[in-house]
Scaffold this motif. Structure first.
Motif, short mmCIF file in Angstrom:
data_model
loop_
_atom_site.label_atom_id
_atom_site.label_comp_id
_atom_site.label_asym_id
_atom_site.label_seq_id
_atom_site.Cartn_x
_atom_site.Cartn_y
_atom_site.Cartn_z
N SER A 186 0.75 -1.33 -0.24
CA SER A 186 -0.02 -0.15 -0.10
C SER A 186 1.06 1.26 0.02
CB SER A 186 -0.63 0.02 1.21
OG SER A 186 -1.81 -0.93 1.09
N GLY A 187 1.60 1.26 0.81
CA GLY A 187 2.85 2.28 0.67
C GLY A 187 3.35 2.51 -0.56
N ILE A 188 3.97 1.33 -1.44
CA ILE A 188 4.69 1.40 -2.58
C ILE A 188 3.49 2.09 -3.54
CG2 ILE A 188 5.37 0.25 -4.65
CD1 ILE A 188 7.41 0.68 -2.56
N PHE A 189 2.24 1.82 -3.41
CA PHE A 189 1.18 2.41 -4.54
C PHE A 189 0.87 3.66 -4.09
CE2 PHE A 189 -3.36 3.12 -5.19
CZ PHE A 189 -3.25 2.89 -6.59
N THR A 190 0.68 4.21 -2.70
CA THR A 190 0.47 5.34 -2.55
C THR A 190 1.72 6.47 -3.00
OG1 THR A 190 -0.68 4.58 -0.62
CG2 THR A 190 -0.30 7.18 -0.60
N ARG A 191 2.89 6.15 -2.70
CA ARG A 191 4.00 6.79 -3.19
C ARG A 191 4.65 6.65 -4.46
NH1 ARG A 191 5.01 9.44 2.00
NH2 ARG A 191 6.68 10.44 1.17
N GLN A 192 4.15 6.16 -5.54
CA GLN A 192 4.58 5.67 -6.66
C GLN A 192 5.27 6.79 -7.20
OE1 GLN A 192 5.51 2.79 -9.50
NE2 GLN A 192 4.93 2.48 -7.13
N ALA A 193 4.89 8.15 -7.26
CA ALA A 193 5.53 9.20 -7.91
C ALA A 193 6.77 9.28 -7.28
CB ALA A 193 4.64 10.27 -8.00
N ASP A 194 6.87 9.37 -5.79
CA ASP A 194 8.18 9.71 -5.42
C ASP A 194 9.14 8.38 -5.41
OD1 ASP A 194 7.32 12.23 -4.53
OD2 ASP A 194 6.59 11.57 -2.53
N VAL A 195 8.53 7.37 -5.48
CA VAL A 195 9.32 6.09 -5.65
C VAL A 195 10.23 6.30 -6.84
CG1 VAL A 195 9.50 3.62 -5.89
CG2 VAL A 195 8.23 4.60 -4.11
#
Length: 572
Positions: free
Chosen positions: A245-254
């Motif tokens: 969920s964290g990877i999906f939410t912060r996909q732009a920053d990743v």
């Protein structure tokens, strides 16, 4: 006397008593034997009767004669053929639930293709490599504490740090990655990049390259602390759900990790965002469209179904957006409470279906570089395993591998980090070289028009108590000692060298300064060229004040690097 009478009685009748007891035991044993023999005989007769019946059934010629009528009905042998009306009458007896189920298909086409094939197990897809690496170099001043800053200034609003950087930008083909993940299947999930790794190598003084070394992303500590932690156990669904969920939410920053917040920057450099250009958001490829199928004898139409009329033409529905509904169920077990906004653009943007491939822009910034050195970079992405936890994975390794790493990209072009100390050979006086010194510090240039140095000695120059304007757009100033030493050793001056500039019909007499760089390499500067370069640099840099990135600042003319002159004649 009574005892004597009893003794005389037992003595007279003892033989009769023993005989009576023996007769009683014999009669009991005889009765038990008769009863037991009769029950065993009855059991033997019953078993023998059943064995004879079984032998009789097996020895019969036909199978139907060997089974009972009840067994024939259970096996469906010899029963009348089930007709369509008979089936309908049987289904009508099922009641209201069956009627409700049949009404669901009233508006469906009557013509159906029945295709039966084996289910292929899913294998781990390959991660496509990153292409088209570009590198942006620059320098600026940040309020974020950084390791090994170029300079440090304590101001009234906090401490400021000078940094130099190399920002590496790459592109990943998401359309090719989706084709690799689906492999012709109809299932669709968004491509979730879990991290972007960077490596660099340095050009050594002997002209060879060092080994590749991992680069830690230069990003704010508060941002790094919020990144989801990789689960220690890939089968821990709760930990995996929080991470996913964290990877999906912060996909732009990743994909595009933010850099240190800059309070000012050098306009002669370039930020990674400026190099990458405008980005619409979190790019996702459209789902694969099923190819039109031709009717073959293998694909048969159900018997008795009437031909369905041709369906009217409809528009192709837009591809689904990259929302949580497209993700595997384990991603949504522990949704994050906070709603975070990407670094730029909308939350998720899915481009329209087009023939061209959808490319994702990725970048990582390296602030651990040293001014004056030359580097190369390579990058690789990692993505969330699209078949993680699925039952149709080919094996346990494919099922429980959470993250897939790609291959390293091709090395980037060589990039040299601009030095913060510069010098120009502008003449000589009394046999000593005369140098003009420039130093970039706290997003502004400090200039010394004339500094004499001696042949055979290093050039050392510190300007004490120089008034510096604090970056950030305010009026605060601070006095600092500015070190303008260029880190060179003067070797010799070649006087009255005949040099013909490019485009000049005749040669001119000028001087050449021979010096050793900090890494030991010998180099030279031509006075005529350095005078022109110093004038251009001074005019452009005097008008520059330390402003925030993005503000309008005067663009200085490019500083020309003098070309290497012809080899000077050997001294006699």
């Amino acid at each position: 006397m009574a005892a004597d009478l009893m003794q005389s009685f037992m003595g007279k009748h003892v033989e009769k008593v023993v005989l009576a007891a023996a007769v009683a035991i014999f009669l009991g044993a005889l009765g038990w034997f008769v009863i037991f023999t009769q029950s065993q005989e009855k059991l033997r007769q019953e078993v023998k009767s059943r064995v004879d019946q079984a032998k009789e059934r097996v020895n019969k010629a036909g199978f139907k004669e060997a089974v009972t009528p009840e067994e024939l009905i259970a096996l469906g042998i010899g029963q009348p053929v089930l007709t369509v009306p008979g089936l309908e009458s049987m289904l009508k007896g099922l009641g209201a639930p069956w009627d409700a189920l049949t009404r669901l298909g009233e508006n469906q086409p009557k013509k159906q293709e029945i295709i039966v094939g084996p289910v292929q197990p899913k294998t781990l897809p390959k991660v496509v490599p990153i292409e088209d690496l570009e590198v942006a170099v620059g320098r600026g001043t940040t309020s974020e504490p950084v390791p090994n800053p170029l300079a440090k200034l304590v101001a009234s609003k906090g401490t400021l740090y000078d940094v130099a950087w190399a920002g590496v930008v790459g592109r990943m083909d998401l359309t090719a990655q989706l084709e690799e993940c689906t492999a012709g299947r109809a299932d669709y999930q968004p491509i979730l990049i879990s991290k972007v790794e960077l490596q660099r190598r340095e050009l050594k003084p002997d002209g060879t390259w060092s080994e590749w070394q991992a680069v830690s992303p230069s990003a704010p500590k508060a941002f790094l602390d919020k990144l989801p932690k990789f689960p220690a156990n890939p089968q821990d669904k709760r930990a995996v759900g929080e991470w996913g969920s964290g990877i999906f939410t912060r996909q732009a920053d990743v994909r595009r990790m933010p850099f240190y917040p800059l309070v000012a920057s050098d306009p002669e450099g370039q930020t990674v965002r400026a190099l990458a250009g405008p980005i619409p958001g979190v790019e996702q490829p459209p789902p694969p469209q099923p190819a039109a199928k031709e009717e073959t004898p293998a694909a048969k139409v159900a018997e008795g179904a009437p031909e369905a009329p041709a369906a009217p033409a409809v528009e192709t529905p837009p591809p689904p957006k990259a929302t949580g509904a497209n993700l595997p169920p384990w991603f949504q077990q522990q949704p994050t409470k906070e709603t975070e906004k990407p670094a730029e653009g909308p939350k998720a943007v899915t481009p329209a279906i087009a023939a061209k491939h959808v490319m994702a822009t990725l970048w990582v910034v390296d602030a651990g570089v040293e001014p004056g050195k030359t580097y190369q970079y390579q990058m690789r992405p990692s993505m969330v395993n699209p078949i993680y936890g699925t039952r149709d994975a080919v094996d346990d390794k494919a099922r429980w591998t959470l993250e897939l790493a790609g291959e390293w990209s091709r090395p980037s072009k060589e990039v040299t980090i601009p030095p913060v100390n510069q010098f120009f050979f502008v003449g000589s006086f009394g046999g000593k070289p005369n140098l003009e010194l420039h130093r970039w510090i706290f997003s502004q240039w400090v200039t010394v028009p004339s500094a004499q140095a001696s042949i055979g000695a290093p050039v050392l120059y510190v300007k004490p108590r120089w008034k510096i304007r604090v970056p950030g757009g305010g009026t605060e100033t601070k006095e600092v000692d500015v070190d303008l030493s260029p880190g060179i050793l003067l070797v010799d001056i070649i006087r009255n060298f005949r040099y013909r500039p490019e485009g000049n019909p005749s040669a001119i007499a000028t001087n050449i300064l021979v010096y050793a760089e900090s890494q030991g390499r010998l180099s030279q500067r031509i006075e005529w060229l350095d005078r022109q370069a110093a004038n251009m640099a001074r005019k452009g840099r005097e008008a520059v004040v330390p402003t925030r990135p993005g503000e309008e600042v005067p663009s200085p003319p490019p500083v020309r690097t003098p070309p290497p002159p012809p080899k000077p004649p050997a001294k006699k």
